[in-house]
Write an enzyme that holds these catalytic residues in place. Structure first.
Site, PDB file in Angstrom:
ATOM      1  N   LYS A 133       0.829  -1.210   0.000  1.00  0.00           N
ATOM      2  CA  LYS A 133       0.000   0.000   0.000  1.00  0.00           C
ATOM      3  C   LYS A 133       0.857   1.252   0.000  1.00  0.00           C
ATOM      4  O   LYS A 133       0.540   2.245  -0.665  1.00  0.00           O
ATOM      5  CB  LYS A 133      -0.945   0.023   1.203  1.00  0.00           C
ATOM      6  CG  LYS A 133      -2.169  -0.818   0.980  1.00  0.00           C
ATOM      7  CD  LYS A 133      -3.207  -0.637   2.059  1.00  0.00           C
ATOM      8  CE  LYS A 133      -4.408  -1.532   1.760  1.00  0.00           C
ATOM      9  NZ  LYS A 133      -5.288  -1.709   2.878  1.00  0.00           N
TER      10      LYS A 133
ATOM     11  N   LYS B  80      -3.338 -10.304  -7.354  1.00  0.00           N
ATOM     12  CA  LYS B  80      -4.605 -10.673  -6.713  1.00  0.00           C
ATOM     13  C   LYS B  80      -5.783  -9.890  -7.298  1.00  0.00           C
ATOM     14  O   LYS B  80      -5.628  -8.713  -7.616  1.00  0.00           O
ATOM     15  CB  LYS B  80      -4.445 -10.331  -5.225  1.00  0.00           C
ATOM     16  CG  LYS B  80      -5.497 -10.882  -4.315  1.00  0.00           C
ATOM     17  CD  LYS B  80      -5.285 -10.372  -2.892  1.00  0.00           C
ATOM     18  CE  LYS B  80      -5.578  -8.895  -2.758  1.00  0.00           C
ATOM     19  NZ  LYS B  80      -5.603  -8.388  -1.401  1.00  0.00           N
TER      20      LYS B  80
ATOM     21  N   LYS C 245     -10.766  -5.125  -5.495  1.00  0.00           N
ATOM     22  CA  LYS C 245     -11.788  -4.137  -5.829  1.00  0.00           C
ATOM     23  C   LYS C 245     -11.174  -2.775  -6.109  1.00  0.00           C
ATOM     24  O   LYS C 245     -11.819  -1.899  -6.661  1.00  0.00           O
ATOM     25  CB  LYS C 245     -12.854  -4.068  -4.729  1.00  0.00           C
ATOM     26  CG  LYS C 245     -12.297  -3.930  -3.320  1.00  0.00           C
ATOM     27  CD  LYS C 245     -13.340  -4.314  -2.258  1.00  0.00           C
ATOM     28  CE  LYS C 245     -12.679  -4.518  -0.912  1.00  0.00           C
ATOM     29  NZ  LYS C 245     -13.486  -5.207   0.074  1.00  0.00           N
TER      30      LYS C 245
HETATM   31  P1  TYM Z   1     -10.923  -7.354   2.742  1.00  0.00           P
HETATM   32  O1  TYM Z   1     -12.105  -6.509   3.009  1.00  0.00           O
HETATM   33  O2  TYM Z   1      -9.849  -6.823   1.860  1.00  0.00           O
HETATM   34  O3  TYM Z   1     -11.389  -8.730   2.117  1.00  0.00           O
HETATM   35  C1  TYM Z   1     -12.421  -9.496   2.724  1.00  0.00           C
HETATM   36  C2  TYM Z   1     -12.097 -10.975   2.609  1.00  0.00           C
HETATM   37  O4  TYM Z   1     -11.928 -11.337   1.226  1.00  0.00           O
HETATM   38  C3  TYM Z   1     -10.696 -12.021   1.059  1.00  0.00           C
HETATM   39  N1  TYM Z   1     -10.184 -11.710  -0.278  1.00  0.00           N
HETATM   40  C4  TYM Z   1      -9.836 -12.637  -1.197  1.00  0.00           C
HETATM   41  N2  TYM Z   1      -9.843 -13.975  -1.166  1.00  0.00           N
HETATM   42  C5  TYM Z   1      -9.423 -14.623  -2.259  1.00  0.00           C
HETATM   43  N3  TYM Z   1      -9.000 -13.997  -3.398  1.00  0.00           N
HETATM   44  C6  TYM Z   1      -8.971 -12.640  -3.464  1.00  0.00           C
HETATM   45  N4  TYM Z   1      -8.584 -12.044  -4.573  1.00  0.00           N
HETATM   46  C7  TYM Z   1      -9.403 -11.902  -2.333  1.00  0.00           C
HETATM   47  N5  TYM Z   1      -9.516 -10.570  -2.067  1.00  0.00           N
HETATM   48  C8  TYM Z   1      -9.984 -10.482  -0.803  1.00  0.00           C
HETATM   49  C9  TYM Z   1      -9.803 -11.492   2.159  1.00  0.00           C
HETATM   50  O5  TYM Z   1      -8.751 -12.383   2.444  1.00  0.00           O
HETATM   51  C10 TYM Z   1     -10.776 -11.338   3.307  1.00  0.00           C
HETATM   52  O6  TYM Z   1     -10.926 -12.570   3.983  1.00  0.00           O
HETATM   53  N6  TYM Z   1      -8.310  -6.887   6.987  1.00  0.00           N
HETATM   54  C11 TYM Z   1      -9.413  -7.570   6.345  1.00  0.00           C
HETATM   55  C12 TYM Z   1     -10.734  -7.298   7.012  1.00  0.00           C
HETATM   56  C13 TYM Z   1     -10.749  -7.602   8.472  1.00  0.00           C
HETATM   57  C14 TYM Z   1     -10.825  -8.894   9.061  1.00  0.00           C
HETATM   58  C15 TYM Z   1     -10.850  -8.646  10.461  1.00  0.00           C
HETATM   59  C16 TYM Z   1     -10.871 -10.182   8.547  1.00  0.00           C
HETATM   60  C17 TYM Z   1     -10.717  -6.693   9.469  1.00  0.00           C
HETATM   61  N7  TYM Z   1     -10.786  -7.305  10.692  1.00  0.00           N
HETATM   62  C18 TYM Z   1     -10.902  -9.712  11.360  1.00  0.00           C
HETATM   63  C19 TYM Z   1     -10.929 -11.233   9.452  1.00  0.00           C
HETATM   64  C20 TYM Z   1     -10.945 -11.005  10.836  1.00  0.00           C
HETATM   65  C21 TYM Z   1      -9.518  -7.068   4.920  1.00  0.00           C
HETATM   66  O7  TYM Z   1      -9.053  -6.019   4.576  1.00  0.00           O
HETATM   67  O8  TYM Z   1     -10.270  -7.864   4.105  1.00  0.00           O
END
Ligand code: TYM
Length: 331
Positions: A113, A195, A198
């Protein structure tokens, strides 16, 4: 016997992709009978990048509606909005005092980032994994279903739980990740080395859960493959490997039988069928989502009840933590 606990969260920082769905969301509903599940809309995390307030509010409700549309039952699982439960920010402060700067410096997501948006190097981006650890540890979660990109953050949560327990006596459950064998990392349709995200500038790189059927067909048609001309599942054909993973998840067929089906047939037919499999898989979610977004009162009721339940559980943990670190109990 008390059920084991599951915690996960998704950021409302943009429309959700099939990467979010396959890596995380799709598994959430399937866990809710066996476990006591908490699924959070992590709006505090989302503001680490600039947000338009009006859009953030809308997207937070969108994620809630998508949770329910993908099969999560609010009567079984606790669905809530992170900013409604102040314990998240409060524990995050305490945990920040036992987190080493070096650990945060090593976080690859932070490093990526910072490479991309140098004008937005705020402290929240840096301490973000501490807030994520707080989310998980507050609920004494046993399991955390996430995609592969969250592995390192989860390791930090485990590490902080251990460190706190060692320093102040047993307080936190040390959580384990639930990471799929297939689809834990869905790749960009335009560049299968990165990856699916969004925040990608190229909208052909991702499929959104709310893309209409023609958009899905068009994006899959344009997905980058290779010039081998053979449908095979191997690292040398990363574009195809990614599409096969997507096909397999949406059709519930194993990759080998899909490969066999397209033996000797070109990519065109494979992509056409894949598009239909994805369109059919997402249709019920999209329909349910549109029904839900017109029932604002229902959604409000869900997140209100969710916040009450989440506050109750997280409050118990936070009180323990405050006591152990030496704060005087509130009179
Ligand atoms: P975030 O919002 O970026 O993504 C949400 C979930 O989607 C998964 N993910 C993917 N899995 C497979 N392929 C991809 N291309 C892909 N893009 C996203 C992410 O691994 C995630 O599981 N920090 C986290 C949010 C969070 C969280 C938490 C998760 C905050 N607190 C506590 C678990 C437990 C995040 O930014 O995910």
């Amino acid at each position: 016997m008390e059920k084991k606990k599951v915690f996960s969260g998704i950021q409302p920082s943009g429309a959700l992709t099939i990467g979010n769905y396959i890596g995380a969301l799709k598994n959430f509903a399937s866990l809710q009978d066996e476990y006591d599940c908490f699924y959070c809309i992590v709006d505090l995390h989302a503001i680490t990048v600039p947000q338009i307030p009006k859009d953030l509010r809308k997207r937070s409700l969108d994620v809630l509606a998508l949770y329910i549309a993908s099969g999560i039952n609010p009567e079984k699982s606790t669905l809530f909005i992170q900013s409604h439960v102040p314990a998240h920010s409060e524990l995050s402060w305490v945990l920040s005092t036992i987190t080493y700067m070096g650990q945060l410096n090593r976080m690859t997501q932070y490093k990526e980032k910072t490479k991309k948006s140098e004008e937005n190097l705020n402290a929240g981006l840096f301490t973000y994994p501490i807030l994520m650890a707080s989310d998980i540890l507050l609920y004494q979660a046993d399991f955390v279903p996430v995609g592969d990109d969250q592995k390192q953050h989860l390791e930090l949560a485990r590490d902080l739980a251990d460190r706190f327990n060692n320093r102040y006596s047993e307080t936190f459950k040390v959580p384990e990740g639930l990471i799929n064998k297939f689809g834990a990392r869905i790749m960009s349709l335009q560049n299968p080395e990165t990856k699916m995200s969004k925040s990608d500038d190229d909208e052909n790189a991702y499929i959104l859960l709310l893309d209409d059927s023609d958009t899905i067909r068009r994006k899959i048609k344009r997905a980058v493959t290779d010039s081998e001309g053979v449908v095979a599942y191997r690292d040398e054909q990363p574009g195809l490997k990614n599409l096969l993973n997507i096909y397999s998840v949406f059709s519930n067929e194993d990759v080998e039988s899909i490969v066999r089906k397209y033996d000797g047939i070109g990519y065109g037919m494979f992509k056409e069928d894949l598009a239909e499999v994805v369109v059919e898989g997402l249709k019920p979610i999209r329909e349910k989502y549109y029904q839900l977004t017109s029932s604002k009162d229902y959604l409000e009721d869900v997140y209100k009840k969710g916040a009450e339940k989440a506050s109750y559980f997280s409050g118990k943990t936070l009180r323990k933590v405050y006591k152990k670190v030496g704060f005087i109990q509130r009179a």
